[in-house]
Structures are given as C-alpha cells and as structure tokens.
Design an enzyme around this catalytic site. Structure first.
Site, PDB file in Angstrom:
ATOM      1  N   SER A   1       0.828  -1.204   0.000  1.00 11.17           N
ATOM      2  CA  SER A   1       0.000   0.000   0.000  1.00 11.17           C
ATOM      3  C   SER A   1       0.860   1.251   0.000  1.00 11.17           C
ATOM      4  O   SER A   1       0.355   2.347  -0.231  1.00 11.17           O
ATOM      5  CB  SER A   1      -0.860   0.073   1.266  1.00 11.17           C
ATOM      6  OG  SER A   1      -1.429  -1.145   1.556  1.00 11.17           O
TER       7      SER A   1
ATOM      8  N   ASN B   1      -4.380   6.587  -1.721  1.00  7.41           N
ATOM      9  CA  ASN B   1      -4.084   6.871  -0.310  1.00  7.41           C
ATOM     10  C   ASN B   1      -3.543   8.285  -0.120  1.00  7.41           C
ATOM     11  O   ASN B   1      -3.753   8.898   0.926  1.00  7.41           O
ATOM     12  CB  ASN B   1      -3.119   5.835   0.271  1.00  7.41           C
ATOM     13  CG  ASN B   1      -3.861   4.555   0.614  1.00  7.41           C
ATOM     14  OD1 ASN B   1      -5.065   4.580   0.871  1.00  7.41           O
ATOM     15  ND2 ASN B   1      -3.160   3.436   0.599  1.00  7.41           N
TER      16      ASN B   1
ATOM     17  N   GLU C   1      -4.243  -0.102  -8.820  1.00  6.08           N
ATOM     18  CA  GLU C   1      -3.203   0.869  -9.163  1.00  6.08           C
ATOM     19  C   GLU C   1      -1.978   0.074  -9.633  1.00  6.08           C
ATOM     20  O   GLU C   1      -1.444  -0.733  -8.871  1.00  6.08           O
ATOM     21  CB  GLU C   1      -2.838   1.727  -7.946  1.00  6.08           C
ATOM     22  CG  GLU C   1      -3.932   2.712  -7.540  1.00  6.08           C
ATOM     23  CD  GLU C   1      -3.579   3.554  -6.311  1.00  6.08           C
ATOM     24  OE1 GLU C   1      -3.964   4.724  -6.266  1.00  6.08           O
ATOM     25  OE2 GLU C   1      -2.921   3.027  -5.375  1.00  6.08           O
TER      26      GLU C   1
HETATM   27  N1  LIG Z   1      -5.933  -4.870   4.253  1.00  3.90           N
HETATM   28  C1  LIG Z   1      -6.119  -3.923   3.330  1.00  3.90           C
HETATM   29  O1  LIG Z   1      -7.146  -3.213   3.321  1.00  3.90           O
HETATM   30  C2  LIG Z   1      -5.078  -3.722   2.248  1.00  3.90           C
HETATM   31  C3  LIG Z   1      -5.453  -3.059   1.069  1.00  3.90           C
HETATM   32  C4  LIG Z   1      -4.510  -2.931   0.034  1.00  3.90           C
HETATM   33  C5  LIG Z   1      -3.218  -3.420   0.215  1.00  3.90           C
HETATM   34  N2  LIG Z   1      -2.864  -4.027   1.390  1.00  3.90           N
HETATM   35  C6  LIG Z   1      -1.496  -4.565   1.505  1.00  3.90           C
HETATM   36  O2  LIG Z   1      -1.547  -5.971   1.281  1.00  3.90           O
HETATM   37  C7  LIG Z   1      -0.514  -6.619   2.044  1.00  3.90           C
HETATM   38  C8  LIG Z   1      -1.130  -7.682   2.924  1.00  3.90           C
HETATM   39  O3  LIG Z   1      -2.062  -7.089   3.797  1.00  3.90           O
HETATM   40  P1  LIG Z   1      -3.196  -7.940   4.545  1.00  3.90           P
HETATM   41  O4  LIG Z   1      -4.136  -6.960   5.105  1.00  3.90           O
HETATM   42  O5  LIG Z   1      -3.672  -9.041   3.646  1.00  3.90           O
HETATM   43  O6  LIG Z   1      -2.313  -8.591   5.720  1.00  3.90           O
HETATM   44  P2  LIG Z   1      -2.633  -9.870   6.612  1.00  3.90           P
HETATM   45  O7  LIG Z   1      -1.913  -9.653   7.902  1.00  3.90           O
HETATM   46  O8  LIG Z   1      -4.099 -10.173   6.623  1.00  3.90           O
HETATM   47  O9  LIG Z   1      -1.915 -11.081   5.825  1.00  3.90           O
HETATM   48  C9  LIG Z   1      -0.533 -11.202   5.661  1.00  3.90           C
HETATM   49  C10 LIG Z   1      -0.207 -12.692   5.464  1.00  3.90           C
HETATM   50  O10 LIG Z   1       1.148 -12.831   5.072  1.00  3.90           O
HETATM   51  C11 LIG Z   1       1.673 -13.994   5.683  1.00  3.90           C
HETATM   52  N3  LIG Z   1       3.138 -13.908   5.628  1.00  3.90           N
HETATM   53  C12 LIG Z   1       3.961 -13.130   6.388  1.00  3.90           C
HETATM   54  N4  LIG Z   1       5.246 -13.285   5.958  1.00  3.90           N
HETATM   55  C13 LIG Z   1       5.207 -14.144   4.908  1.00  3.90           C
HETATM   56  C14 LIG Z   1       6.198 -14.677   4.021  1.00  3.90           C
HETATM   57  N5  LIG Z   1       7.493 -14.336   4.138  1.00  3.90           N
HETATM   58  N6  LIG Z   1       5.808 -15.530   3.054  1.00  3.90           N
HETATM   59  C15 LIG Z   1       4.501 -15.875   2.917  1.00  3.90           C
HETATM   60  N7  LIG Z   1       3.522 -15.400   3.724  1.00  3.90           N
HETATM   61  C16 LIG Z   1       3.878 -14.548   4.696  1.00  3.90           C
HETATM   62  C17 LIG Z   1       1.057 -13.991   7.065  1.00  3.90           C
HETATM   63  O11 LIG Z   1       1.094 -15.293   7.638  1.00  3.90           O
HETATM   64  C18 LIG Z   1      -0.376 -13.525   6.764  1.00  3.90           C
HETATM   65  O12 LIG Z   1      -1.222 -14.624   6.494  1.00  3.90           O
HETATM   66  C19 LIG Z   1       0.203  -5.500   2.803  1.00  3.90           C
HETATM   67  O13 LIG Z   1       1.314  -5.107   2.045  1.00  3.90           O
HETATM   68  C20 LIG Z   1      -0.850  -4.393   2.860  1.00  3.90           C
HETATM   69  O14 LIG Z   1      -0.282  -3.112   2.997  1.00  3.90           O
HETATM   70  C21 LIG Z   1      -3.778  -4.203   2.397  1.00  3.90           C
END
Ligand SMILES: NC(=O)c1ccc[n+]([C@@H]2O[C@H](COP(=O)([O-])OP(=O)(O)OC[C@H]3O[C@@H](n4cnc5c(N)ncnc54)[C@H](O)[C@@H]3O)[C@@H](O)[C@H]2O)c1
Length: 283
Positions: free
Chosen positions: A117, A189, A150
């Site tokens: 993000s 954002n 994006e």
């Molecule tokens: N949640 C949102 O609204 C949103 C929106 C857009 C982008 N994002 C981005 O998406 C990404 C993930 O966010 P999220 O909300 O899904 O997080 P989340 O915490 O729900 O999920 C992250 C997952 O990654 C896993 N993980 C951690 N290290 C790892 C590795 N080395 N290899 C494989 N898996 C691994 C964890 O076990 C977990 O299941 C972030 O970069 C976040 O900024 C989030």
C-alpha cells in the site's frame, strides 16, 4: 499469463487468489502459516457457495473455480508460475526477503508484483536480480469486489512489464490506473489521508458532529460512506501508520496525523476491529 502464485494468504492474498481463480487463472497460494491458506480457501468456498445459493453463480462454476486453487507446500511450487503477487506483511525487510526468495524460484520470464500500500517498488525490486520485471499491483479491499488496481511503475520497471501488468489487471476483471512514478501513497491513499485528516480536524474543532461530517461527504460528494466511518473500517492503526509514513517521506504538513487519531490508537480504539473508534466518539 496462465498461472499465478499468490504469496501471503491474509485478507488481501485470499481476496486476490479468489479474484484470479474466478478470472480463469490457475492459482497457487503459499503462506508461511499453512493454516492461513486453509482459512483463505475455506472463506473463498463459503463466499462462492453463498453466491450459488443466491442464484448468482452456477454450482458447476463454484467447483470449477475451487479446482483452480492450489495449496503450495513450499515456495518451490512457484517454479512454473508466470507471475507472483506478493501480499505479505507491510514491512520492508519481510517483503525484501520474500522477493529475494521468489526471485530464486520463479522462472526467468516471470513477473514479480507487490500489493504494497505504501512501500517503494524500486527498493523492493533491488532485492531481486530482475528489477525490470518488478511492478506494483495495488488491489483494494475486498479484492473480489473493488474494481480498481493501481499499477505502479518502479524506477527500473520496463515498459513491457508495465504493459503486461495493465493487461493482467484487465484479465482479472479490474480497471487499472497507471501510477507513473514510484511515490508514497500512490494516487488513492495520497488523496484519502488528507480527507481523513480534515474530517478529524473538523470534529476536533467542534465545527460539526461526527454524523454530520459523514453525512456531508455522503450527500454532498456522493461518496458511499463518510470519511470517519471509512477510517474506522480501514483500521485507525493502519490509517495512522500510512499518515506517518507519508509525513516522514514528504515532510509535508498535509499528512500530519491529528492528535485525536493518535490518542484513539494509543487507547487501543482501532476502529472496526475493536468495535471502538469514531463509532463511539463523544464530542
Ligand atoms: N488490508 C487492506 O485493506 C489492504 C489493502 C490494500 C493493500 N494491502 C497490503 O496488502 C498486504 C497484505 O495485507 P493484509 O491486510 O492481507 O495482511 P494480513 O496480515 O491479513 O496477511 C498477511 C499474510 O502474510 C503472511 N506472511 C507473512 N510473511 C510471509 C512470508 N514471508 N511468506 C509468505 N507469507 C507470509 C502472514 O502469515 C499472513 O497470512 C500489505 O502489504 C498491505 O499493505 C492491504
């Protein structure tokens, strides 16, 4: 591109895997916690079943989509993917380590996309031997529903990679926009955080009530929900992190987080997740 590897099966990884399988791709999902993959696949199945019960999806289609989703026992299962989409934790060190591992395992032609993000695509690309093949693919939550992606160009991203990423976004059934420069907050954002900040300041200054601020934006700007409700929904801790990151990177007062937000986060009132935040804010 036929095969997609999704790294990380949390909120976004699960939604991206759902989106890709529904669009006809073979999808392999890996998470360092295998239980997360099971949870994500079960949640996708439940969502599809619900749509079938509502008559929005044929039962055969549910099975077809599920048959395209594969659990990866290790990252070696990414050896034949055409693109990997990374959705692990929003921490530079974790993402760089993941990118370096992906780079070792993916075939030479494969593209490496990140759902970050905020973090720099260029810095992530430097953890690989193929910075020209690294690109941002920023999905929105919930990924199967939200139309926008994006596409973010890093300093070293090639024209071919940008074109492939734009085409991939369309094949996933989404509408891409191109972010030409690798900049904090990209488009959405960067605009959303000042909106949150002004909404909170109007509340702090007693200019209008929480409900009237949200109502004004809904009815005056035609947004589906007001900024204070949306800030709660995103998570006040997440909002604060994004504001602090934008402020640190750009040293611009437009992104300075209001004290009220910091106070709520310190008190553990994080919005939707905790059921407390601007929802129950008393002015
Ligand atoms: N949640 C949102 O609204 C949103 C929106 C857009 C982008 N994002 C981005 O998406 C990404 C993930 O966010 P999220 O909300 O899904 O997080 P989340 O915490 O729900 O999920 C992250 C997952 O990654 C896993 N993980 C951690 N290290 C790892 C590795 N080395 N290899 C494989 N898996 C691994 C964890 O076990 C977990 O299941 C972030 O970069 C976040 O900024 C989030």
């Amino acid at each position: 591109m036929k095969k997609i590897g999704v790294l990380g099966a949390g909120t976004m990884g699960g939604g991206i895997a759902h989106t890709a399988a529904r669009a006809g791709f073979e999808v392999t999902v890996f998470d360092t916690q295998p239980s997360q993959v099971e949870k994500a696949i079960a949640a996708i199945h439940a969502r599809l079943d619900r749509q079938a019960q509502q008559g929005r999806l044929a039962a055969a289609e549910v099975e077809a989509i599920m048959s395209r989703l594969h659990r990866a026992p290790s990252l070696d299962a990414f050896a034949d993917v055409d693109v990997a989409i990374e959705a692990v934790l929003e921490l530079m060190d974790v993402k760089r380590a993941a990118f370096s591992e992906l780079d070792e395992r993916l075939p030479a032609h494969a593209m490496l996309a990140t759902n970050t993000s905020s973090l720099s695509i260029t810095a992530l690309a430097q953890a690989t031997g193929r910075p020209d093949r690294v690109v941002g693919l920023h999905f929105f939550n919930p990924a199967p529903v939200m139309q926008l992606i994006e596409v973010v160009r890093g300093e070293d991203t090639s024209e071919r990679t940008v074109e492939e990423a734009m085409a991939l976004a369309r094949e996933l059934g989404k509408e891409p926009v191109l972010v030409r420069k690798d900049t904090p907050g990209f488009i959405v954002n960067r605009m959303l955080m000042p909106l949150f900040i002004e909404a909170i300041r109007i509340l702090e200054e007693g200019i209008a009530s929480r409900d009237d601020i949200d109502k004004a934006v809904k009815l005056g700007l035609n947004h589906p929900m007001g900024p204070l409700t949306l800030a709660d929904l995103t998570g006040l801790d997440v909002d604060l992190n994004v504001m602090d990151y934008l402020f640190d990177e750009m040293k611009d007062a437009r992104f300075a987080a209001p004290l009220t937000l910091r106070r709520l986060v310190r008190a553990g009132r994080l919005g939707r997740k905790t059921g407390r935040g601007f929802y129950d804010y008393q002015d």
